[in-house]
Design an enzyme around this catalytic site. Structure first.
Site: not given
Ligand SMILES: CC/C=C/CC(=O)SCCNC(=O)CCNC(=O)[C@H](O)C(C)(C)COP(=O)(O)OP(=O)(O)OC[C@H]1O[C@@H](n2cnc3c(N)ncnc32)[C@H](O)[C@@H]1OP(=O)(O)O
Length: 723
Positions: A61, A106, A109, A129
């Site tokens: 998400a 998500g 999921e 999460e």
């Molecule tokens: C029903 C609703 C419930 C939903 C629950 C969820 O889904 S909560 C979200 C769960 N997901 C996560 O926790 C994953 C978070 N992301 C990561 O672990 C990592 O970003 C990655 C996907 C493994 C990629 O890693 P990498 O090292 O390649 O890149 P960055 O971490 O630097 O990320 C790049 C930019 O992307 C932004 N970002 C990453 N994930 C998300 C996300 N889920 N939502 C929004 N934005 C995301 C991150 O912030 C970076 O952007 P910046 O502008 O540099 O901050």
């Protein structure tokens, strides 16, 4: 955002597109749901394949929506995602998830809503999460145990650990793993299953597995989560939600999942943990005063590294490098250490399901400095002695290739002095790892006054490659992390003088959420470490100027308690006694020591200190506000670029509880005027403790109306910056 095209006649290929990680914002979820429904309605389509754009399935998400950083109510995001997953699962045509890169939160999921899952061999899958103070709320807590069983589901949901494709296959989380093109494999797979009945593939209709010991298992998981959470709400809620899958029908389980999520989402803890998530990304965007920054300064490739010294730090660093696939030349004279590092590599290889040889062949042990000559980067991890390190850096400067980066793992010494000992000061940086270096996620990259952009970029990038979060800081004694620790430890010692006990202080800090209180931590790392530093600084031992009183140094209050323990041979766990008593040398279980209490009584009597009752609030405020106050000074001097850097350092390196965001986030949450007023109060009571004098930056922020922490970075740009 989501389109479908037909491939091989009857396969609808849906591509989820929302760079960089294909996050499921409310709009993207709705769009994808529409695309799924259109493909299902298309009579030419027999089967659907769902993949992500740009080599990543889906990062979950959209956290910016969940954190309230964009203008979409979080409930809209949650309900759109739930509706999407439900629609995918209910589809009358098979839906195959083609997973590459990551399927997280998500994203996983969504994959669980699909009827089949194919993963690329390098993919990683998980439900992180809990690390955001949340739980999987699009049915993940109900579908996962129905697919992989309760033990695995409980562990994955409550810890947020992600798994490799290989482990996912072993768990039954995916149906097939390919090392080839995942789209091709999924399309091929889809054509084979196009006519299969779907009823048993819909996880929501599957009965959950019921092992005989299920009740015990759930109870143990709940107790473990409560114990390990240290006050965090999400891990416990995660277990409660998964437990519902065992006791309630799917729809009621889902309902409970939603209710728990509704409680977590607006909580301060979730806000703090989401702040930590973004803080850890902000710190990667470093810059130097000359204008060089993460965007315009490419890192140099590191294809061979060297580590000097295989003590506790050096061997962890060597293991980290090998695990990242970087060949290492390791220099160490003590054969015992070589055996230790070999055993560590074998253990790590087993953990990663690799052959021991695949790791061992990447290490070359040597006694000869000339063998280091070919390394792109050398990390020095010898004894913490400036003269020794300077000699070593001077020698390395002559024996290594002229373009080799010379890095020091010093935790506090002057990086500029090391650079000045070489003929390439621009290629010298500090790489301060945290023990155990192959486990801890933090790397402080210490930028010396003459460190070049390429040196900083390479060290920052290498940290990322090792799976760490790199934070750039400027050179000063103790850098950011250890410098802030000093006033914190000092306050704890003063509290003992005034009447507290080590277990009382530790209990307050551990209740706050620290992994370990200050005295248990000091016993673990060894009291002699700080003793040596204080001796070098002329604060303890023979270097103290004659006539200096025991409890004063340079006109300020000083507590010699830790020095006295060292003089009694009480160095902590390694000697079986320190602030606590242990089973024996190397013991881990701390028990209060009557000797220590007598010693404290005598000490107080000797110095005319009348013990008083000290309450929890005073312990917390004095320790934490003194630490954060030093953080403000660090920001004021430009040693760290913003509060996010300090908070990341404390959460990842010093056991600060993530659900409290970090020291700077914490004081911002308490309220800067209140913190200022408490510091002023303590300063009046203890005028001879300079660390309690509120910093100019704290005063300035209060005078400016206490702007939110998200604005501090910008405000700091106007001040003196070394970064
Ligand atoms: C029903 C609703 C419930 C939903 C629950 C969820 O889904 S909560 C979200 C769960 N997901 C996560 O926790 C994953 C978070 N992301 C990561 O672990 C990592 O970003 C990655 C996907 C493994 C990629 O890693 P990498 O090292 O390649 O890149 P960055 O971490 O630097 O990320 C790049 C930019 O992307 C932004 N970002 C990453 N994930 C998300 C996300 N889920 N939502 C929004 N934005 C995301 C991150 O912030 C970076 O952007 P910046 O502008 O540099 O901050």
């Amino acid at each position: 955002m989501a389109q479908y095209s037909r491939v091989r006649g009857s396969v609808a290929l849906l591509r989820l597109t929302n760079p960089p990680v294909n996050a499921l914002s409310a709009a993207v979820s709705r769009d994808l749901e529409r695309a799924v429904r259109s493909a299902c309605a298309d009579s030419a389509v027999r089967v659907l394949v769902l993949r992500g754009h740009g080599g990543t399935f889906c990062g979950g998400a959209d956290i910016r929506e969940l954190a309230g950083l964009v203008d979409v109510p979080f409930r809209v995001g949650v309900s759109s995602l739930v509706a999407l997953v439900d629609a995918v699962e209910a589809a009358e045509k098979p839906v195959v998830a083609a997973i590459e890169g990551v399927a997280l939160g998500g994203g996983l999921e969504l994959a669980l809503g699909c009827h089949f899952r194919i993963a690329h061999g390098q993919a990683r899958l998980g439900l992180p999460e809990v690390t955001l103070g949340l739980l999987p709320a699009a049915g993940g807590t109900q579908r996962l145990p129905r697919l992989v069983g309760f033990p695995a589901a409980l562990e994955l949901v409550a810890t947020g650990r992600d798994v490799s494709a290989e482990e996912a296959l072993a768990l039954g989380l995916v149906d097939h793993v390919t090392d080839g093109d995942v789209e091709e494999a999924a399309v091929e797979f889809a054509r084979r299953v196009a006519d299969e009945p779907l009823a048993s593939r819909r996880l929501s209709t599957r009965p959950p597995p019921r092992p005989a010991d299920l009740d015990t298992l759930l109870q143990v998981a709940l107790e473990r989560a409560q114990r390990r959470a240290r006050g965090a709400l999400a891990p416990v809620a995660c277990v409660q939600a998964v437990r519902a899958a065992a006791t309630l029908p799917f729809t009621q389980g889902l309902q409970l999942e939603q209710e728990l999520m509704a409680a977590l989402l607006p909580s301060n803890q979730a806000r703090a943990m989401q702040y930590c998530f973004f803080a850890q990304r902000i710190v990667g965007k470093w810059s130097l005063p000359g204008g060089a920054n993460w965007r315009n300064s490419p890192a140099r490739a590191v294809s061979r590294a060297a580590v000097i010294g295989l003590g506790t730090m050096g061997r962890g660093i060597a293991v980290s490098l090998v695990r990242a696939g970087i060949p290492v030349v390791a220099m160490e004279t003590d054969e015992k250490q070589l055996r230790v590092v070999t055993a560590m590599l074998e253990r790590e290889a087993a953990k990663q399901r690799r052959s021991p040889d695949s790791y061992l062949q990447l290490v070359q042990f040597t006694l000869e400095r000339r063998d280091l000559g070919d390394a792109d980067l050398v990390v020095e991890a010898v004894f913490e002695d400036l003269a020794l390190k300077k000699r070593l850096f001077a020698e390395l400067s002559s024996s290594c290739r002229p373009d080799t980066l010379l890095c020091s793992n010093t935790s506090a010494l002057d990086v500029d002095a090391l650079a000045a000992a070489t003929r390439r000061p621009e290629l010298v940086v500090g790489m301060h790892f945290f023990a155990p270096a192959h486990v801890m996620k933090l790397l402080e990259v210490v930028c010396g006054a003459r460190s070049s952009p390429v040196a900083v970029a390479t060290a920052m990038q290498l940290g990322k490659r090792l799976g760490k979060v790199s934070v750039a800081v400027a050179n000063c004694p103790g850098f950011a992390g250890n410098r802030m620790l000093k006033p914190y430890v000092e306050q704890a010692s003063f509290l003992l003088e005034e009447g507290a006990t080590p277990q009382q202080v530790d209990a307050v800090l551990e209740d706050f959420g620290f992994a370990m209180g200050v005295f248990r931590m000091s016993d673990l790392s060894g009291l002699d470490v700080g003793w040596r530093v204080r001796e070098e600084a002329g604060l303890a031992g023979p270097t103290v100027p004659p006539g200096e009183s025991a409890r004063r140094r340079h006109g300020c209050r000083y507590s010699p308690l830790a020095d006295l323990l060292c003089e009694h041979g009480r160095l902590g766990q390694k000697t079986g006694r320190g602030w606590y008593l242990y089973e024996g040398p190397g013991g881990r279980a701390a028990t209060p020591d009557p000797w220590l209490h007598d010693f404290l009584d005598q000490y107080r009597r000797r110095h005319g200190l009348r013990p008083r009752r000290i309450d929890q609030q005073e312990v917390l405020e004095r320790c934490l506000y003194a630490l954060a106050n030093e953080g403000f000074r660090i920001l004021e001097e430009g040693v760290a670029a913003g509060p996010e850097d300090i908070d990341t350092i404390y959460v990842l390196g010093y056991g600060w509880p993530a659900h409290r965001g970090g020291p700077m986030y914490h004081v911002a949450a308490v309220g800067l005027p209140a913190v200022l007023s408490r510091l002023e109060h303590f300063r009046r009571l203890h005028p001879d403790v300079p660390q309690l004098r509120p910093s100019a930056l704290l005063r300035h922020l209060v005078a400016e109306g206490s702007p939110p922490i998200s604005r501090w970075r910008e405000l700091l740009k106007g001040l003196r910056s070394q970064l």
